[in-house]
Write a protein that holds these residues in place. Structure first.
Motif, short mmCIF file in Angstrom:
data_model
loop_
_atom_site.label_atom_id
_atom_site.label_comp_id
_atom_site.label_asym_id
_atom_site.label_seq_id
_atom_site.Cartn_x
_atom_site.Cartn_y
_atom_site.Cartn_z
N TYR A 156 0.85 -1.19 0.00
CA TYR A 156 0.00 0.00 0.00
C TYR A 156 0.89 1.24 0.00
CZ TYR A 156 -2.89 3.78 1.84
OH TYR A 156 -3.52 4.98 2.02
N SER A 157 0.46 2.25 -0.78
CA SER A 157 1.22 3.51 -0.80
C SER A 157 0.28 4.67 -1.10
CB SER A 157 2.33 3.46 -1.85
OG SER A 157 3.15 4.59 -1.77
N ARG A 165 4.31 11.07 -8.21
CA ARG A 165 4.29 9.79 -8.90
C ARG A 165 4.15 8.65 -7.88
NH1 ARG A 165 9.01 7.52 -12.99
NH2 ARG A 165 7.79 5.80 -13.89
N LEU A 166 3.12 7.82 -8.09
CA LEU A 166 2.93 6.61 -7.27
C LEU A 166 3.83 5.54 -7.88
CD1 LEU A 166 1.18 5.47 -4.94
CD2 LEU A 166 -0.40 4.63 -6.67
N GLU A 188 -1.78 8.69 -12.35
CA GLU A 188 -3.22 8.87 -12.29
C GLU A 188 -3.76 8.79 -10.87
OE1 GLU A 188 -4.86 5.98 -14.88
OE2 GLU A 188 -3.93 6.78 -16.69
N ASP A 189 -3.09 8.00 -10.02
CA ASP A 189 -3.55 7.81 -8.64
C ASP A 189 -2.51 8.34 -7.67
OD1 ASP A 189 -5.83 6.45 -9.58
OD2 ASP A 189 -4.72 4.56 -9.62
N THR A 190 -2.98 8.82 -6.54
CA THR A 190 -2.07 9.17 -5.45
C THR A 190 -2.07 8.10 -4.37
OG1 THR A 190 -3.81 10.39 -4.28
CG2 THR A 190 -2.43 11.63 -5.85
N LEU A 213 11.93 -2.92 -4.05
CA LEU A 213 12.96 -2.74 -5.07
C LEU A 213 13.62 -1.37 -4.95
CD1 LEU A 213 11.61 -5.31 -6.22
CD2 LEU A 213 12.07 -4.36 -8.50
N SER A 214 14.84 -1.32 -5.40
CA SER A 214 15.62 -0.08 -5.34
C SER A 214 14.93 1.02 -6.15
CB SER A 214 17.02 -0.31 -5.89
OG SER A 214 16.97 -0.70 -7.25
N GLY A 215 15.01 2.26 -5.63
CA GLY A 215 14.41 3.41 -6.30
C GLY A 215 12.92 3.55 -6.07
N ARG A 216 12.28 2.59 -5.40
CA ARG A 216 10.84 2.65 -5.14
C ARG A 216 10.59 3.01 -3.68
NH1 ARG A 216 8.30 0.10 -9.64
NH2 ARG A 216 9.93 -0.11 -11.22
N SER A 217 9.34 3.35 -3.36
CA SER A 217 9.02 3.74 -1.98
C SER A 217 7.57 3.41 -1.65
CB SER A 217 9.28 5.24 -1.77
OG SER A 217 8.47 6.01 -2.65
#
Length: 239
Positions: A156-157, A165-166, A188-190, A213-217
């Motif tokens: 979930y984010s 950017r999601l 398109e989504d937050t 994964l690297s670079g993601r949050s």
């Protein structure tokens, strides 16, 4: 006429006497033949000594009864061993199989990530850990025993701001190999989430975890929506 009747009676008496003498002679001949027998007696499995010499003092079927008792006892021992093996098999299938866990990322207002390499997610908030297979310090589940396991995880984010950017991707890892993954990559989504469930065969000591994964949050996890769960479906009796 009277003379004839007397003669007939005398003749009948003589015949009867002869028959009696003949019968007694036959019995004596049979007894003498049995006493004088020098070969093996036709006793089969019977005790000849008991059958011919000691009938009043013993049971001539004692040996057969003893053999029957021994055979019955050995059958009972064999049945007991089979029941013991069956009981052990049942315990192997049904016993010691209470293995289950569920944990969540603790609530946080900031984002988890991004990082320069793939990072295991540590789910600290443990609500169940039967079998103590899950280690919250590492975020890793280690299989206590071989079997078929079910795992599920939710990513979930919430970036919280329009236009942001999601961008996240998490994946389930078994012994450094990717088993399943979920991701979001759009403008398109937050806020968004995804859940994945899989069945995995594990040997004792295999490790399963979820990594980012690297670079993601992962952001906006204020209600512990990010979760990781698993349980043993059934054990393997042989590894």
């Amino acid at each position: 006429m009277k003379f004839v009747a007397v003669s007939a009676l005398c003749l009948w008496g003589v015949l009867c006497l002869c028959a009696s003498v003949k019968a007694m002679g036959t019995f004596e001949l049979m007894r003498d033949a049995a006493v004088g027998w020098t070969g093996a007696l036709p006793c089969g499995t019977w005790d000849c000594e008991c059958a011919f010499n000691s009938q009043r003092g013993c049971c001539c079927v004692a040996n057969e009864m003893s053999m029957l008792e021994d055979h019955t006892f050995m059958r009972m021992v064999d049945m007991w061993e089979q029941l013991t093996r069956l009981d052990n098999d049942i315990k192997e299938v049904t016993g010691n199989n209470k293995i289950a866990f569920t944990a969540a990322m603790r609530s946080r207002s900031d984002c988890f990530g991004p990082f320069t390499s793939n990072v295991p997610i540590r789910y600290y908030a443990i609500s169940l850990n039967q079998g103590n297979g899950y280690n919250d310090a590492l975020g890793t589940f280690t299989s206590p025993r071989a079997g078929l396991y079910s795992f599920s995880f939710t990513a979930y984010s919430n970036v919280g701001v329009d236009g942001e950017r999601l961008y996240h991707k998490v994946q389930l890892i078994k012994n450094n190999e990717v088993v399943a993954s979920v991701w979001e990559d759009n403008r398109e989504d937050t806020e968004d989430s995804a859940t994945h469930s899989v069945l995995v065969s594990l040997r004792q000591g295999d490790q399963v975890y979820v990594e980012l994964l690297s670079g993601r949050s992962l952001c906006g996890n204020t209600k512990e929506y990010n979760r990781f769960s698993g349980y043993l479906v059934y054990p393997f009796t042989q590894e």
